[in-house]
Design an enzyme around this catalytic site. Structure first.
Site, PDB file in Angstrom:
ATOM      1  N   SER A 137       0.858  -1.183   0.000  1.00 15.72           N
ATOM      2  CA  SER A 137       0.000   0.000   0.000  1.00 15.72           C
ATOM      3  C   SER A 137       0.894   1.233   0.000  1.00 15.72           C
ATOM      4  O   SER A 137       1.730   1.401   0.886  1.00 15.72           O
ATOM      5  CB  SER A 137      -0.886  -0.032   1.252  1.00 15.72           C
ATOM      6  OG  SER A 137      -1.621   1.162   1.362  1.00 15.72           O
ATOM      7  N   LYS A 163      -1.309  -0.888  -4.218  1.00 17.01           N
ATOM      8  CA  LYS A 163      -2.505  -0.125  -3.836  1.00 17.01           C
ATOM      9  C   LYS A 163      -2.068   1.324  -3.663  1.00 17.01           C
ATOM     10  O   LYS A 163      -1.083   1.598  -2.979  1.00 17.01           O
ATOM     11  CB  LYS A 163      -3.080  -0.694  -2.532  1.00 17.01           C
ATOM     12  CG  LYS A 163      -4.085   0.198  -1.823  1.00 17.01           C
ATOM     13  CD  LYS A 163      -4.824  -0.581  -0.738  1.00 17.01           C
ATOM     14  CE  LYS A 163      -4.948   0.207   0.552  1.00 17.01           C
ATOM     15  NZ  LYS A 163      -5.693  -0.535   1.591  1.00 17.01           N
ATOM     16  N   LYS A 165      -3.062   5.134  -2.374  1.00 10.92           N
ATOM     17  CA  LYS A 165      -3.984   5.943  -1.587  1.00 10.92           C
ATOM     18  C   LYS A 165      -4.408   7.140  -2.432  1.00 10.92           C
ATOM     19  O   LYS A 165      -3.564   7.762  -3.103  1.00 10.92           O
ATOM     20  CB  LYS A 165      -3.283   6.421  -0.310  1.00 10.92           C
ATOM     21  CG  LYS A 165      -3.023   5.295   0.682  1.00 10.92           C
ATOM     22  CD  LYS A 165      -4.327   4.788   1.260  1.00 10.92           C
ATOM     23  CE  LYS A 165      -4.102   3.881   2.454  1.00 10.92           C
ATOM     24  NZ  LYS A 165      -5.367   3.447   3.061  1.00 10.92           N
ATOM     25  N   ASP A 190      -7.416   3.241  -2.665  1.00  7.96           N
ATOM     26  CA  ASP A 190      -8.120   3.321  -1.383  1.00  7.96           C
ATOM     27  C   ASP A 190      -8.301   4.791  -1.014  1.00  7.96           C
ATOM     28  O   ASP A 190      -7.327   5.533  -0.907  1.00  7.96           O
ATOM     29  CB  ASP A 190      -7.298   2.614  -0.299  1.00  7.96           C
ATOM     30  CG  ASP A 190      -8.017   2.537   1.041  1.00  7.96           C
ATOM     31  OD1 ASP A 190      -9.160   3.018   1.150  1.00  7.96           O
ATOM     32  OD2 ASP A 190      -7.414   1.990   1.987  1.00  7.96           O
ATOM     33  N   GLU A 215     -11.420   1.043  -3.039  1.00  6.97           N
ATOM     34  CA  GLU A 215     -11.697   0.758  -1.628  1.00  6.97           C
ATOM     35  C   GLU A 215     -12.270   1.976  -0.911  1.00  6.97           C
ATOM     36  O   GLU A 215     -11.732   3.081  -1.019  1.00  6.97           O
ATOM     37  CB  GLU A 215     -10.377   0.313  -0.969  1.00  6.97           C
ATOM     38  CG  GLU A 215     -10.494  -0.124   0.479  1.00  6.97           C
ATOM     39  CD  GLU A 215      -9.148  -0.622   1.027  1.00  6.97           C
ATOM     40  OE1 GLU A 215      -8.217  -0.878   0.222  1.00  6.97           O
ATOM     41  OE2 GLU A 215      -9.033  -0.736   2.258  1.00  6.97           O
ATOM     42  N   ASP A 240     -14.036  -1.289   3.506  1.00  9.91           N
ATOM     43  CA  ASP A 240     -13.101  -1.480   4.622  1.00  9.91           C
ATOM     44  C   ASP A 240     -13.786  -0.918   5.878  1.00  9.91           C
ATOM     45  O   ASP A 240     -14.484  -1.649   6.609  1.00  9.91           O
ATOM     46  CB  ASP A 240     -11.774  -0.765   4.272  1.00  9.91           C
ATOM     47  CG  ASP A 240     -10.755  -0.730   5.403  1.00  9.91           C
ATOM     48  OD1 ASP A 240     -11.053  -1.223   6.497  1.00  9.91           O
ATOM     49  OD2 ASP A 240      -9.641  -0.193   5.208  1.00  9.91           O
ATOM     50  N   LYS A 264     -10.129  -6.984   7.996  1.00  5.77           N
ATOM     51  CA  LYS A 264      -9.093  -6.652   8.984  1.00  5.77           C
ATOM     52  C   LYS A 264      -9.586  -7.165  10.317  1.00  5.77           C
ATOM     53  O   LYS A 264     -10.621  -6.707  10.800  1.00  5.77           O
ATOM     54  CB  LYS A 264      -8.916  -5.136   9.107  1.00  5.77           C
ATOM     55  CG  LYS A 264      -8.201  -4.466   7.966  1.00  5.77           C
ATOM     56  CD  LYS A 264      -8.088  -2.970   8.208  1.00  5.77           C
ATOM     57  CE  LYS A 264      -7.471  -2.294   6.997  1.00  5.77           C
ATOM     58  NZ  LYS A 264      -7.639  -0.821   7.029  1.00  5.77           N
ATOM     59  N   GLY A 292      -4.398  -4.201   6.130  1.00  3.18           N
ATOM     60  CA  GLY A 292      -3.280  -4.002   7.054  1.00  3.18           C
ATOM     61  C   GLY A 292      -3.441  -2.713   7.828  1.00  3.18           C
ATOM     62  O   GLY A 292      -4.133  -1.795   7.385  1.00  3.18           O
TER      63      GLY A 292
HETATM   64  O1  SMG Z   1      -0.394  -2.251   6.758  1.00  3.27           O
HETATM   65  O2  SMG Z   1       0.455  -1.998   4.770  1.00  3.27           O
HETATM   66  C1  SMG Z   1      -0.303  -1.658   5.673  1.00  3.27           C
HETATM   67  C2  SMG Z   1      -1.177  -0.455   5.442  1.00  3.27           C
HETATM   68  C3  SMG Z   1      -2.308  -0.787   4.572  1.00  3.27           C
HETATM   69  O3  SMG Z   1      -3.304   1.062   3.488  1.00  3.27           O
HETATM   70  C4  SMG Z   1      -3.289   0.359   4.472  1.00  3.27           C
HETATM   71  N1  SMG Z   1      -4.130   0.531   5.500  1.00  3.27           N
HETATM   72  O4  SMG Z   1      -7.382   1.926   5.039  1.00  3.27           O
HETATM   73  O5  SMG Z   1      -6.558   0.086   4.379  1.00  3.27           O
HETATM   74  C5  SMG Z   1      -6.426   1.150   4.954  1.00  3.27           C
HETATM   75  C6  SMG Z   1      -5.109   1.576   5.559  1.00  3.27           C
HETATM   76  C7  SMG Z   1      -5.274   2.027   6.951  1.00  3.27           C
HETATM   77  C8  SMG Z   1      -3.999   2.431   7.549  1.00  3.27           C
HETATM   78  S1  SMG Z   1      -4.199   3.659   8.718  1.00  3.27           S
HETATM   79  C9  SMG Z   1      -2.912   3.278   9.797  1.00  3.27           C
HETATM   80 MG    MG Z   2      -8.567   0.826   3.599  1.00  2.00          MG
END
Ligand code: SMG
Ligand code: MG
Length: 375
Positions: A137, A163, A165, A190, A215, A240, A264, A292
């Site tokens: 990500s 992925k 953001k 995402d 996402e 999510d 998650k 994650g």
């Molecule tokens: O653990 O590699 C990882 C991060 C994956 O993008 C990620 N998580 O919304 O899915 C999500 C975000 C939340 C992270 S906020 C700490």
């Molecule tokens: Mg997410």
């Protein structure tokens, strides 16, 4: 087999990320979390509560988790006979909310029961694979060319699924640039709830880039607008933040709010509910993948075990330890295999050993429950 937790310890940790992680709600330079150790019958189990420093992803923070764990959840668990980690639900039935705090305790219980029975978490959950496909990500970067460079570096590391953001104003052009540079790569985005219906046009424009999924574009408490958007897009939406239980998952699928679910364990209050969502989606032919939360080696071990279940057909946000931290607090750390997979731990419980000296080095606060005055 019944276990009774006698004592719980908490560490509030702050760990420097190898690179800052920017999402639609802010940028993190350090990862904060609460690490838990539960003791029962001479065994110790470790857990991780992934609530962060700031209520951006969830309303929970390290501060609220500390309070709720110390003052309510752990006292309800201590000295209570438990037959499995799933018994946490009844132990905490009087309380509402705070899934990330719940999941932290539940994880330590799974580790305890695994060590007590000699079973790995993968075996306890019904996992099948010994390694699982993973991706990476990528946070929002300074500009599109920088994003392409960062993506190229991860592809060189061996990740085969990216992925990105996104947020309003940093979406179509970023995705176009990465897609142009890497026409074949498995790509998804995402938004962490950053859009509303009025901004749907830029989301619809993402249909042109062959994404695996989009996402959580809209608000976490809004399944109906997600259903509205899904009816206007070809790319599957993936939820999510919206999915806090198996019931939410069923209702989201029933109203057509998504075609994929990000599982998650933390957001679902633990692995028990995560497996229920997996089973529901599998029975309905809906693909799932493991999300994650920038976990330490403790939570990462659990995510790998979960992702070894057969319904996890898309790569997880479970990258190698070195993508997050220069020094993790548990060993062994996790490395990426040449085929963009990571091995699932096979030892009893979580299958990792927390390094107390490493933990103490990143701890900013400690507590013991029951405290010295409460007996
Ligand atoms: O653990 O590699 C990882 C991060 C994956 O993008 C990620 N998580 O919304 O899915 C999500 C975000 C939340 C992270 S906020 C700490
Ligand atoms: Mg997410």
């Amino acid at each position: 087999m019944n276990l009774r937790v006698e004592r719980a310890e908490l560490w509030h940790v702050r760990m420097r990320l190898v690179s800052p992680f920017e999402t639609s709600f802010g940028v993190e330079h350090d990862r904060e979390a609460v690490i838990l150790r539960l003791r029962a019958d001479g065994i110790e189990g470790w857990g991780e509560c992934v609530a962060g420093a700031f209520p951006g992803y969830s309303y929970e923070t390290v501060g609220t988790a500390w309070h709720v764990l110390q003052d309510f959840f752990l006292p309800a668990v201590i000295r209570r006979p438990m037959g499995s980690a799933a018994d946490l639900r009844s132990a905490l039935a009087a309380s509402k909310g705070h899934p990330l705090a719940r999941a932290g305790i539940e994880l330590a219980l799974w580790d305890l029961f695994g060590k007590a029975s000699g079973m790995s978490l993968k075996e306890m959950l019904g996992g099948e694979r010994s390694s699982v496909p993973v991706g990476v990500s990528i946070g929002i970067q300074a500009d599109a060319p920088t994003l392409v460079e960062v993506a190229a570096a991860y592809l060189r590391d061996g990740y085969r699924r990216l992925k990105l953001k996104i947020r309003p104003g940093r979406d179509v052009e970023d995705v176009r640039a990465v897609r142009k540079a890497f026409p074949e790569v498995a790509l998804q985005v995402d938004a962490n709830s950053a859009y509303d219906r009025e901004q749907a046009r830029s989301l619809q424009a993402l249909d042109d880039f062959g994404l695996l999924l989009v996402e959580q574009p809209l608000a976490e408490d809004d399944l109906l607008d997600h259903a509205w958007l899904q009816a206007r897009m070809r790319t599957p939406l993936c939820l999510d933040e919206s999915i806090l239980s198996e019931r939410h998952a069923r209702q989201a699928l029933d109203v057509g709010a998504c075609g994929v679910i990000n599982i998650k364990p933390a957001r679902l209050g633990g692995l028990t509910e995560a497996v229920r969502v997996h089973d529901l989606c599998r029975s309905r032919g809906v693909p799932v993948w493991c999300g994650g939360m920038l976990e330490t080696g403790i939570g990462r071990a659990a995510n790998l075990a979960l992702a070894s279940l057969p319904g996890f057909t898309l790569p997880g946000d479970i990258s190698a330890s070195a993508r997050y931290y220069a020094h993790d607090i548990a060993e062994p750390t996790f490395a990426l295999n040449a085929d963009s997979t990571i091995d699932v731990p096979a030892g009893a419980g979580l299958g990792v050993e927390v390094q107390l000296d490493s933990l103490e080095r990143v701890a900013v606060r400690r507590a013991v429950v029951p405290g010295a005055t409460a007996r």
